[in-house]
Motif scaffolding. Structure first.
Motif, PDB file in Angstrom:
ATOM      1  N   HIS B 343      36.262 -32.608 -10.907  1.00 60.88           N
ATOM      2  CA  HIS B 343      37.228 -32.396 -10.004  1.00 60.88           C
ATOM      3  C   HIS B 343      37.160 -30.407  -9.748  1.00 60.88           C
ATOM      4  O   HIS B 343      37.767 -29.635  -9.478  1.00 60.88           O
ATOM      5  CB  HIS B 343      38.502 -32.510 -10.405  1.00 60.88           C
ATOM      6  CG  HIS B 343      38.911 -33.905 -10.535  1.00 60.88           C
ATOM      7  ND1 HIS B 343      39.063 -34.500  -9.315  1.00 60.88           N
ATOM      8  CD2 HIS B 343      38.871 -34.637 -11.779  1.00 60.88           C
ATOM      9  CE1 HIS B 343      39.265 -35.596  -9.465  1.00 60.88           C
ATOM     10  NE2 HIS B 343      39.098 -35.861 -11.221  1.00 60.88           N
ATOM     11  N   SER B 345      35.578 -27.154  -7.584  1.00 63.43           N
ATOM     12  CA  SER B 345      35.455 -26.732  -6.054  1.00 63.43           C
ATOM     13  C   SER B 345      34.526 -27.125  -5.655  1.00 63.43           C
ATOM     14  O   SER B 345      34.539 -26.831  -4.241  1.00 63.43           O
ATOM     15  CB  SER B 345      35.167 -25.297  -6.517  1.00 63.43           C
ATOM     16  OG  SER B 345      34.310 -24.630  -6.775  1.00 63.43           O
ATOM     17  N   THR B 392      34.408 -32.182  -1.371  1.00 61.45           N
ATOM     18  CA  THR B 392      34.618 -31.912  -0.764  1.00 61.45           C
ATOM     19  C   THR B 392      35.167 -30.087  -2.164  1.00 61.45           C
ATOM     20  O   THR B 392      35.226 -30.301  -2.943  1.00 61.45           O
ATOM     21  CB  THR B 392      36.569 -32.701  -0.569  1.00 61.45           C
ATOM     22  OG1 THR B 392      36.610 -32.642  -2.049  1.00 61.45           O
ATOM     23  CG2 THR B 392      35.481 -33.625  -0.002  1.00 61.45           C
ATOM     24  N   GLU B 393      36.501 -29.656  -0.797  1.00 62.46           N
ATOM     25  CA  GLU B 393      37.155 -28.507  -2.086  1.00 62.46           C
ATOM     26  C   GLU B 393      37.666 -29.535  -3.373  1.00 62.46           C
ATOM     27  O   GLU B 393      37.891 -28.414  -4.270  1.00 62.46           O
ATOM     28  CB  GLU B 393      37.814 -27.566  -1.461  1.00 62.46           C
ATOM     29  CG  GLU B 393      36.885 -26.425  -0.471  1.00 62.46           C
ATOM     30  CD  GLU B 393      38.293 -25.893   0.271  1.00 62.46           C
ATOM     31  OE1 GLU B 393      39.350 -25.749   0.445  1.00 62.46           O
ATOM     32  OE2 GLU B 393      37.182 -25.105   1.871  1.00 62.46           O
ATOM     33  N   GLU B 394      38.051 -30.446  -3.645  1.00 54.72           N
ATOM     34  CA  GLU B 394      38.331 -31.238  -4.561  1.00 54.72           C
ATOM     35  C   GLU B 394      37.362 -31.633  -5.692  1.00 54.72           C
ATOM     36  O   GLU B 394      37.642 -31.762  -6.948  1.00 54.72           O
ATOM     37  CB  GLU B 394      39.187 -32.298  -4.030  1.00 54.72           C
ATOM     38  CG  GLU B 394      40.408 -32.036  -4.144  1.00 54.72           C
ATOM     39  CD  GLU B 394      41.476 -32.322  -2.701  1.00 54.72           C
ATOM     40  OE1 GLU B 394      41.355 -33.438  -1.896  1.00 54.72           O
ATOM     41  OE2 GLU B 394      41.614 -30.299  -2.373  1.00 54.72           O
ATOM     42  N   GLY B 395      36.215 -31.279  -5.637  1.00 54.71           N
ATOM     43  CA  GLY B 395      35.113 -32.468  -6.193  1.00 54.71           C
ATOM     44  C   GLY B 395      34.061 -32.441  -5.933  1.00 54.71           C
ATOM     45  O   GLY B 395      34.218 -32.393  -4.494  1.00 54.71           O
TER      46      GLY B 395
END
Lengths: 211, 441
Positions: B343, B345, B392-395
């Motif tokens: 998870h 960045s 993605t920016e979520e992981g």
């Protein structure tokens, strides 16, 4: 080189075409109390075998003139009691198998990142050879590993006995017994322990380093 | 479009057509019927506009022939209403009396086809009706053809789009293949180089490391000297790690070796090795491996190496107290996936195409060798599989996709092998043959 004067010292031969490795291994093992012979290829090693009669050999695989594997075959048929440790920069699986089939218990990868392991392996090989040949285990190397590692003898007692033995030109073992640091039976027990606890292993290709 | 000069309505079509005749005088209707009795189309008569409209609602007519002057509803009025009911029907006025107003209305309000005068000429009447019916038929025919053409156009358009899609997809696939080729070429040339160089470097490195450790054991009292020596030692260890990784590129015989192992067990063994780095950051690892997940037929050392790389990366990308997921699943009959997801960045888009490049690293100097992912890439390739990245920016989720043949539905499930010693080795060899196909490139 404290140990080198002692003709009764355990003897180890390092066979490697890389001078720096021979020199490094010599320095490390002489410090442990071994008498070290150096050979830069398999043929020279063979020529030195009778005269040096080593208790253990450290053997590189990739060498000119006569490869380590060929040397290993001769050694195992002519001097089956003498333990061999293979040192190699890169152990390919097929090579490992061949080496294992020839009865080599220990393969160490270069560079040695843990000297204490190397010292332990060499001591183990020497002990095995001496047991096979029925020769006594009575000198600084490999007793340093056998007695100090499992705490049978205290460090200062060991060092005291060592300097006394050099002065009197007497075996370390007899001084230790004289000093009452260990008994004959206790020593035999310690040797058994040492062999049991020094597990052999083939190299693990796994690299734990971060990328 | 149909050429109206040449095409005549065929008699079979005429036979199915009906003409409505409206006149308030019964004898006119009778004589019309008589004149037209030999014509193939049907004649139906009505004696008023109202009657005509009723019939129109009941059945379809291709043509209406109407009188103009009728008592309750004029022909114009009738045809106007008829046009609302059935606009396609051809309208003809047959009248004995004509004025300008009627003619105007007939054209504007009724869109009349022909304006015929009583008394009629029989032949003219027949040919007018035929021509009218022909016109009706042609119009229908045109419409039908237009619809067909429209439909064909639509499906052509769809095909066009589909083809465009396919071309796009193929292009994308081609680009992917090309990228992979470029990548594998990079790997191959590095492999050749690495094999040679690594051997040469290991010996001097052995000297540096050995002597440094020797000196370290001698000078425990001198703190500064000890620190300096430790710096040398750490640097040399780092070098040896690089070399070790480089050697993974030079193809050895062992890359062909296959073990039968449980993925679950591999994960546990790897975690034993690097678990402390997780605990330090209080990161938890959540394992989700289906119970019926097959044993893997892989080179377990190599797969462990890949997992170490991925897990270390995931751990470094994670916040303190974060969670890392390890999942496994069968995708379909052809592939299965092993996933490591964090998870963090995510991977910045601009470096996405470089992450598999040898020596590319974002880690601080001295921490990463930049070889982890490229080695992993190579290993997966040798297993006939691949690595895919979804970030993605979520992981980030890295998937190791293995071909189905890397799954052992092997009854005598083996407990994993240590370097393939002893009896395990024989099993391993059996599976090597099974696998050889996938790794020959």
């Amino acid at each position: 080189m404290e140990g080198t004067n002692n003709l009764n010292a355990a003897r180890v031969m390092i066979v490697d075409d890389a001078g720096i490795i021979r020199m490094t291994v010599s320095r490390i093992l002489e410090k442990e109390g071994y008498h070290v012979y150096e050979a830069e290829d398999g043929l020279r090693a063979l020529a030195m075998m009778e005269e040096s009669s080593p208790d253990a050999l450290l053997l590189d695989l990739k060498m000119p003139v006569m490869t380590g594997l060929d040397l290993l075959r001769v050694l195992k048929s002519e001097w089956p009691d003498t333990e061999v440790i293979v040192i190699t920069a890169y152990a390919e699986d097929q090579m490992v198998r061949q080496v294992e089939e020839l009865g080599v218990m220990q393969i160490v990868t270069k560079p040695f990142t843990d000297l204490s392991l190397l010292k332990k392996f060499v001591a183990r090989a020497v002990v095995e050879t001496r047991l096979s040949k029925g020769k006594p285990i009575e000198d600084e190397a490999p007793l340093r590993q056998v007695l100090l590692l499992n705490g049978r003898v205290r460090h200062e007692d060991f060092e005291k006995a060592l300097s006394r033995s050099r002065g009197k030109n007497q075996s370390l073992k007899s001084v230790l017994i004289e000093q009452g640091n260990i008994t004959e039976a206790g020593l035999q027990e310690a040797v058994k322990d040492f062999i049991r606890n020094t597990e052999t292993s083939v190299p693990d290709a796994l690299c734990a380093g971060t990328m | 479009m149909v050429n109206t000069d040449n095409v005549r309505v065929p008699d079979e079509a005429l036979q199915t057509m009906s003409v409505l005749m409206v006149d308030d005088e019964a004898n006119v209707l009778r004589s019309l019927k008589r004149v037209l009795r030999t014509e193939p189309y049907k004649i139906i008569t009505a004696d008023s506009g109202e009657e005509g409209l009723k019939l129109l609602k009941e059945q379809s007519f291709q043509m209406i022939v109407s009188d103009q002057r009728m008592p309750s509803m004029s022909g114009i009025e009738f045809l106007e209403k008829a046009r609302e009911i059935s606009p396609q029907t051809i309208r003809i006025i047959l009248t004995g009396y004509s004025d300008l107003q009627t003619a105007e209305d007939a054209i504007n309000r009724v869109r009349i086809y022909r304006f015929l005068c009583k008394p009629w000429n029989d032949e003219d009447l027949k040919s007018t009706i035929r021509e009218g019916l022909n016109k009706w038929w042609l119009e229908q025919e045109n419409k039908r053809m237009f619809r067909t053409i429209q439909e064909q156009n639509r499906s052509l358009k769809q095909w066009n789009e589909k083809l465009g899609h396919m071309v796009e997809e193929r292009t994308k696939a081609l680009r992917n293949t090309q990228e992979q080729l470029v990548q594998s070429e990079k790997m191959a040339s590095l492999g050749v180089l690495a094999g040679g160089v690594a051997h040469e470097i290991n010996n001097p490195l052995g000297g540096i490391l050995g002597i440094t450790q020797l000196l370290l054991s001698d000078c425990i009292e001198d703190k500064q000297l000890k620190e300096d020596l430790e710096t040398i030692q750490n640097a040399a260890v780092h070098c040896s790690e690089i070399v070790k990784n480089l050697l993974s590129f030079s193809r050895g015989n062992d890359s062909q070796k296959r073990d039968i192992v449980s993925f679950d067990k591999i994960v546990d063994e790897v975690m034993m090795l690097i678990g402390h780095t997780f605990r330090k950051k209080n990161i938890t690892m959540e394992k989700n491996i289906p119970e019926d997940f097959p044993y893997l037929v892989v080179n377990q050392h190599q797969i462990k190496q890949v997992l170490v790389n991925l897990l270390v990366n995931a751990q470094q990308a994670s916040q303190k107290g974060g969670k890392i997921h390890v999942r496994a699943r069968r995708d379909d009959d052809r592939t299965m996936s092993l996933e490591v997801a964090d998870h963090g960045s995510g991977i910045p888009r601009e470096i996405m195409d470089k992450i598999f490049d040898p020596f590319f690293t974002t880690k601080p100097e001295g921490e990463g060798t930049g070889l982890g992912l490229s080695v992993s890439y190579r290993i997966m390739q040798e297993h006939g599989g691949k690595i895919t990245v979804d970030s993605t920016e979520e992981g980030t989720c890295i998937s190791l996709v293995l071909p189905a043949k890397a799954a052992a539905d092997y009854e005598e499930k083996d407990s994993g092998t240590e370097s393939g010693q002893g009896p395990d080795r024989e099993k391993t060899e059996e599976f090597e043959a099974l696998f050889a196909e996938g790794t020959n490139k």
